[in-house]
Every structure is written in C-alpha cells, then in structure tokens.
Design a protein around this motif. Structure first.
Motif, PDB file in Angstrom:
ATOM      1  N   VAL A   1     -26.472-100.574  45.647  1.00 27.44           N
ATOM      2  CA  VAL A   1     -26.967 -99.209  45.804  1.00 27.44           C
ATOM      3  C   VAL A   1     -27.829 -99.160  47.060  1.00 27.44           C
ATOM      4  O   VAL A   1     -28.651-100.061  47.293  1.00 27.44           O
ATOM      5  CB  VAL A   1     -27.795 -98.748  44.586  1.00 27.44           C
ATOM      6  N   VAL A   2     -27.632 -98.116  47.863  1.00 29.63           N
ATOM      7  CA  VAL A   2     -28.407 -97.945  49.089  1.00 29.63           C
ATOM      8  C   VAL A   2     -29.237 -96.670  48.978  1.00 29.63           C
ATOM      9  O   VAL A   2     -28.695 -95.594  48.704  1.00 29.63           O
ATOM     10  CB  VAL A   2     -27.496 -97.866  50.332  1.00 29.63           C
ATOM     11  N   PHE A   3     -30.546 -96.803  49.194  1.00 32.35           N
ATOM     12  CA  PHE A   3     -31.433 -95.647  49.303  1.00 32.35           C
ATOM     13  C   PHE A   3     -31.560 -95.320  50.794  1.00 32.35           C
ATOM     14  O   PHE A   3     -32.428 -95.847  51.494  1.00 32.35           O
ATOM     15  CB  PHE A   3     -32.811 -95.945  48.734  1.00 32.35           C
ATOM     16  N   ALA A   4     -30.694 -94.450  51.296  1.00 35.63           N
ATOM     17  CA  ALA A   4     -30.685 -94.130  52.732  1.00 35.63           C
ATOM     18  C   ALA A   4     -31.437 -92.834  52.980  1.00 35.63           C
ATOM     19  O   ALA A   4     -30.897 -91.846  53.472  1.00 35.63           O
ATOM     20  CB  ALA A   4     -29.258 -94.041  53.248  1.00 35.63           C
ATOM     21  N   VAL A   5     -32.705 -92.837  52.619  1.00 34.67           N
ATOM     22  CA  VAL A   5     -33.576 -91.679  52.817  1.00 34.67           C
ATOM     23  C   VAL A   5     -34.887 -92.163  53.435  1.00 34.67           C
ATOM     24  O   VAL A   5     -35.102 -93.359  53.599  1.00 34.67           O
ATOM     25  CB  VAL A   5     -33.863 -90.941  51.490  1.00 34.67           C
ATOM     26  N   GLY A   6     -35.751 -91.233  53.764  1.00 33.36           N
ATOM     27  CA  GLY A   6     -37.051 -91.569  54.316  1.00 33.36           C
ATOM     28  C   GLY A   6     -37.345 -90.846  55.616  1.00 33.36           C
ATOM     29  O   GLY A   6     -38.502 -90.593  55.945  1.00 33.36           O
ATOM     30  N   GLY A   7     -36.275 -90.522  56.366  1.00 29.88           N
ATOM     31  CA  GLY A   7     -36.490 -89.809  57.617  1.00 29.88           C
ATOM     32  C   GLY A   7     -37.078 -88.438  57.396  1.00 29.88           C
ATOM     33  O   GLY A   7     -38.030 -88.030  58.082  1.00 29.88           O
ATOM     34  N   MET A   8     -36.540 -87.711  56.439  1.00 30.28           N
ATOM     35  CA  MET A   8     -37.059 -86.378  56.154  1.00 30.28           C
ATOM     36  C   MET A   8     -38.472 -86.453  55.585  1.00 30.28           C
ATOM     37  O   MET A   8     -39.324 -85.617  55.902  1.00 30.28           O
ATOM     38  CB  MET A   8     -36.131 -85.654  55.170  1.00 30.28           C
ATOM     39  N   ASP A   9     -38.735 -87.459  54.758  1.00 26.06           N
ATOM     40  CA  ASP A   9     -40.068 -87.633  54.185  1.00 26.06           C
ATOM     41  C   ASP A   9     -41.134 -87.643  55.269  1.00 26.06           C
ATOM     42  O   ASP A   9     -42.221 -87.088  55.105  1.00 26.06           O
ATOM     43  CB  ASP A   9     -40.166 -88.958  53.422  1.00 26.06           C
ATOM     44  N   SER A  10     -40.819 -88.311  56.393  1.00 27.40           N
ATOM     45  CA  SER A  10     -41.826 -88.583  57.415  1.00 27.40           C
ATOM     46  C   SER A  10     -41.889 -87.527  58.511  1.00 27.40           C
ATOM     47  O   SER A  10     -42.708 -87.643  59.431  1.00 27.40           O
ATOM     48  CB  SER A  10     -41.555 -89.951  58.050  1.00 27.40           C
ATOM     49  N   LEU A  11     -41.062 -86.492  58.439  1.00 34.17           N
ATOM     50  CA  LEU A  11     -41.088 -85.440  59.454  1.00 34.17           C
ATOM     51  C   LEU A  11     -42.254 -84.478  59.207  1.00 34.17           C
ATOM     52  O   LEU A  11     -42.644 -84.248  58.051  1.00 34.17           O
ATOM     53  CB  LEU A  11     -39.784 -84.657  59.451  1.00 34.17           C
ATOM     54  N   PRO A  12     -42.802 -83.905  60.263  1.00 36.93           N
ATOM     55  CA  PRO A  12     -43.910 -82.958  60.069  1.00 36.93           C
ATOM     56  C   PRO A  12     -43.435 -81.722  59.310  1.00 36.93           C
ATOM     57  O   PRO A  12     -42.368 -81.186  59.575  1.00 36.93           O
ATOM     58  CB  PRO A  12     -44.341 -82.604  61.494  1.00 36.93           C
ATOM     59  N   SER A  13     -44.249 -81.310  58.354  1.00 34.72           N
ATOM     60  CA  SER A  13     -43.924 -80.137  57.545  1.00 34.72           C
ATOM     61  C   SER A  13     -45.186 -79.294  57.378  1.00 34.72           C
ATOM     62  O   SER A  13     -45.734 -79.196  56.269  1.00 34.72           O
ATOM     63  CB  SER A  13     -43.362 -80.570  56.182  1.00 34.72           C
TER      64      SER A  13
ATOM     65  N   TRP B   1     -48.946 -83.088  60.862  1.00 34.58           N
ATOM     66  CA  TRP B   1     -49.409 -83.184  59.475  1.00 34.58           C
ATOM     67  C   TRP B   1     -49.400 -81.802  58.844  1.00 34.58           C
ATOM     68  O   TRP B   1     -49.644 -80.812  59.545  1.00 34.58           O
ATOM     69  CB  TRP B   1     -50.837 -83.749  59.453  1.00 34.58           C
ATOM     70  N   PRO B   2     -49.157 -81.689  57.546  1.00 40.94           N
ATOM     71  CA  PRO B   2     -48.730 -82.780  56.664  1.00 40.94           C
ATOM     72  C   PRO B   2     -47.267 -83.120  56.870  1.00 40.94           C
ATOM     73  O   PRO B   2     -46.532 -82.360  57.500  1.00 40.94           O
ATOM     74  CB  PRO B   2     -48.959 -82.194  55.267  1.00 40.94           C
ATOM     75  N   VAL B   3     -46.839 -84.235  56.320  1.00 36.10           N
ATOM     76  CA  VAL B   3     -45.429 -84.598  56.361  1.00 36.10           C
ATOM     77  C   VAL B   3     -44.744 -84.046  55.117  1.00 36.10           C
ATOM     78  O   VAL B   3     -45.399 -83.607  54.169  1.00 36.10           O
ATOM     79  CB  VAL B   3     -45.241 -86.125  56.439  1.00 36.10           C
ATOM     80  N   ALA B   4     -43.411 -84.063  55.141  1.00 38.63           N
ATOM     81  CA  ALA B   4     -42.661 -83.478  54.024  1.00 38.63           C
ATOM     82  C   ALA B   4     -42.954 -84.172  52.704  1.00 38.63           C
ATOM     83  O   ALA B   4     -43.016 -83.534  51.650  1.00 38.63           O
ATOM     84  CB  ALA B   4     -41.167 -83.529  54.330  1.00 38.63           C
ATOM     85  N   LEU B   5     -43.142 -85.502  52.755  1.00 39.97           N
ATOM     86  CA  LEU B   5     -43.493 -86.253  51.544  1.00 39.97           C
ATOM     87  C   LEU B   5     -44.406 -87.400  51.967  1.00 39.97           C
ATOM     88  O   LEU B   5     -44.000 -88.254  52.759  1.00 39.97           O
ATOM     89  CB  LEU B   5     -42.240 -86.801  50.854  1.00 39.97           C
ATOM     90  N   PRO B   6     -45.638 -87.430  51.496  1.00 35.98           N
ATOM     91  CA  PRO B   6     -46.563 -88.491  51.902  1.00 35.98           C
ATOM     92  C   PRO B   6     -46.010 -89.873  51.567  1.00 35.98           C
ATOM     93  O   PRO B   6     -45.288 -90.037  50.570  1.00 35.98           O
ATOM     94  CB  PRO B   6     -47.826 -88.188  51.087  1.00 35.98           C
ATOM     95  N   PRO B   7     -46.324 -90.893  52.371  1.00 40.32           N
ATOM     96  CA  PRO B   7     -45.789 -92.240  52.132  1.00 40.32           C
ATOM     97  C   PRO B   7     -46.035 -92.752  50.715  1.00 40.32           C
ATOM     98  O   PRO B   7     -45.163 -93.392  50.124  1.00 40.32           O
ATOM     99  CB  PRO B   7     -46.520 -93.091  53.170  1.00 40.32           C
ATOM    100  N   ARG B   8     -47.194 -92.472  50.158  1.00 36.89           N
ATOM    101  CA  ARG B   8     -47.493 -92.936  48.805  1.00 36.89           C
ATOM    102  C   ARG B   8     -46.494 -92.375  47.807  1.00 36.89           C
ATOM    103  O   ARG B   8     -45.989 -93.107  46.929  1.00 36.89           O
ATOM    104  CB  ARG B   8     -48.920 -92.524  48.410  1.00 36.89           C
ATOM    105  N   LEU B   9     -46.165 -91.093  47.946  1.00 35.97           N
ATOM    106  CA  LEU B   9     -45.209 -90.485  47.023  1.00 35.97           C
ATOM    107  C   LEU B   9     -43.791 -90.973  47.299  1.00 35.97           C
ATOM    108  O   LEU B   9     -43.010 -91.177  46.362  1.00 35.97           O
ATOM    109  CB  LEU B   9     -45.278 -88.962  47.126  1.00 35.97           C
ATOM    110  N   SER B  10     -43.456 -91.158  48.569  1.00 35.70           N
ATOM    111  CA  SER B  10     -42.126 -91.685  48.891  1.00 35.70           C
ATOM    112  C   SER B  10     -41.899 -93.006  48.174  1.00 35.70           C
ATOM    113  O   SER B  10     -40.858 -93.233  47.546  1.00 35.70           O
ATOM    114  CB  SER B  10     -41.972 -91.888  50.398  1.00 35.70           C
ATOM    115  N   VAL B  11     -42.884 -93.890  48.249  1.00 37.03           N
ATOM    116  CA  VAL B  11     -42.753 -95.208  47.625  1.00 37.03           C
ATOM    117  C   VAL B  11     -42.731 -95.091  46.103  1.00 37.03           C
ATOM    118  O   VAL B  11     -41.993 -95.821  45.423  1.00 37.03           O
ATOM    119  CB  VAL B  11     -43.885 -96.128  48.107  1.00 37.03           C
ATOM    120  N   GLU B  12     -43.503 -94.175  45.560  1.00 35.32           N
ATOM    121  CA  GLU B  12     -43.478 -94.000  44.105  1.00 35.32           C
ATOM    122  C   GLU B  12     -42.086 -93.598  43.630  1.00 35.32           C
ATOM    123  O   GLU B  12     -41.592 -94.117  42.608  1.00 35.32           O
ATOM    124  CB  GLU B  12     -44.507 -92.949  43.684  1.00 35.32           C
ATOM    125  N   TYR B  13     -41.446 -92.674  44.343  1.00 29.19           N
ATOM    126  CA  TYR B  13     -40.101 -92.257  43.949  1.00 29.19           C
ATOM    127  C   TYR B  13     -39.085 -93.369  44.173  1.00 29.19           C
ATOM    128  O   TYR B  13     -38.174 -93.573  43.358  1.00 29.19           O
ATOM    129  CB  TYR B  13     -39.697 -90.996  44.703  1.00 29.19           C
TER     130      TYR B  13
END
Length: 265
Positions: free
Chosen positions: A85-97, A135-147
C-alpha cells in the motif's frame, strides 16, 4: 479479516493499492484515467507484474487517506489482495491555505450556480494573494502524521505483514499558491520522524520530480508533472518497495521506457 486469510490467492495477481492525490494521475496536460500507461502507479505495476487499485482525487490530504480506508468499499476489496500500500499524499497538506480548507471543499455545494461562480472567483483571486503568508497550511504536520499513523495502524491490524510505503511532499512553482511552499520543511520533518519510528520506507517526491517541475516539461500549472516526473517517481517507488522486500529480481534496476506508450498525451 486476519493475515491468515488475506493476500492474493493461487493464480491471483497481487494489487498495488495507491491512496493518493492528483499528482498520481495528472500528466503534462491535465487529468488522466487510472489505467493510463504512463502514470507512475501503472509503470510500477508493470514492473511488478501486479494489478493496480488507484484511489485518488484532486486536493486529497492525509486525512482523505483515512476516510478512504474507512469509507470506500473499493479499498476494502483491495486490501485482502494487496501486495503493498502506498500513501502518496502530503503535498496538499503542506500547501498554504490562508482561507479555511473547509471553505475550498464546500464551494461545490454553494447554490445557486451563479452565486457559486462568484464565490469561486473570489476564492481564486484571494488564494494566491494571501499565500505568501505561508500559513496556515491545509493540514498541520501533526495532524498529517496522526492520520497517516491511524491508516497504517488500521492496515497493520488487518494485515500485519502488509508493506506500507509513504511519501514526502513534492515541490511546486504554482502561481495559484504564490509559488510559496513554506510548510514543506515542517511536513518533511514530521513525516520522516513517523517513518523512522514505524519503519515505513519513504519516497521523496521532491527529489524525484524537482527537475521536471522546474523545467518546461511539467504541467503548466506548476504543480503536476510531465512524463519524466512519473518515470522518476516510479523508479524511486520500486527502490522503496525493494527496501520493503516486495520487489522481485526481475523488477530491479531502472524503469525502462515503454515503446508503446512513451510520449502519450
């Protein structure tokens, strides 16, 4: 389901399950069908001799991976046969929102259509002008890692032996985001720490596609890749799968060009 009754059966091809954003299926001129031969999931699958289940959508974040795992029956049917399984996400999380992510996601529901067009136009006007704030980003790093970890742990519960591959965010030069990506370093640090703790191999999408994105061979939107980008990501993904112990000897080495599909639109 347990690991004892999961996995591809005799005569069945394993499945590469890819949970991703639009980088997985956009080419130099726009979005493509999931069976297009030149997008990286299909390049990888050809090298492995596997099938592909690509579950992806434009704008998806790590949160959407979790929602797909818990809500999409296509994922449920793919997990028992998955070879990886590949989790190919993260780019959108880190974009400014700078405008709330929920606002962007709810624009499609605004009625009547004339009002929706006005609101969308306003959003598209403001987004690049506010993006230099970073800032802020679409999904903060802490939440990205939690998901990501919730998703990995759920797969481990069902299939303890199932390899999971993660990705580090790509790069961009998009005017729509003011060419700003100040959130990437924090996302890289958080995802890398998670991968080291949980022994998840990572593919650095930025390393694979930087030259392509900043050339004239990528998509004019400045975010999505050209064919060279997909080829490089496929090669990096095979390396990560090899590190996870799932790549056969026949798939080792560089990804060869496909004489039938290379240069496709």
């Amino acid at each position: 389901m347990t690991s004892s009754d999961a996995g591809a059966g005799p005569g069945e091809r394993p499945v590469l399950l890819v949970l991703a954003d639009s980088l997985s299926y956009y080419g130099p001129k726009g979005g493509l069908p999931s069976d297009h031969p030149d997008i990286w999931p299909n390049i990888v699958a050809r090298q492995l001799g596997w099938d592909v289940e690509l579950v992806a959508r434009i704008g998806w974040t790590s949160r959407d991976v979790w929602w797909a795992l818990t809500q999409d029956p296509r994922v449920w049917s793919a997990v028992p046969r998955a070879g990886a399984v590949v989790f190919a996400v993260g780019g959108m999380d880190s974009l400014p929102s700078p405008l709330p992510t929920a606002l962007r996601e709810q624009l499609r529901y605004v009625r009547p259509p004339a009002l929706r067009r006005v609101v969308r136009t306003g959003y598209q006007w403001l987004q690049p002008r506010l993006s230099p704030l970073g800032w802020p980003v679409a999904l903060p790093p802490r939440l990205s890692v939690e998901y990501l970890e919730s998703s990995r742990a759920a797969l481990e519960y069902m299939r303890p032996e199932l390899p999971v591959i993660g990705t580090l965010p790509s790069v961009h030069r998009s005017e729509a985001y003011g060419k700003v990506h100040a959130g990437r370093p924090g996302a890289v640090a958080a995802i890398t720490a998670w991968s080291e703790e949980k022994n998840v191999p990572l593919v650095d999408l930025a390393e694979a596609v930087r030259a392509n994105v900043f050339s004239d061979q990528g998509n004019p939107d400045g975010i999505h890749w050209g064919w060279d980008g997909h080829t490089e990501v496929a090669a990096a993904m095979l390396t990560a799968l090899r590190a996870a112990g799932v790549v056969p000897d026949s798939a080792e080495g560089a990804v060869p060009a496909d004489p039938v599909s290379s240069g496709a639109e």
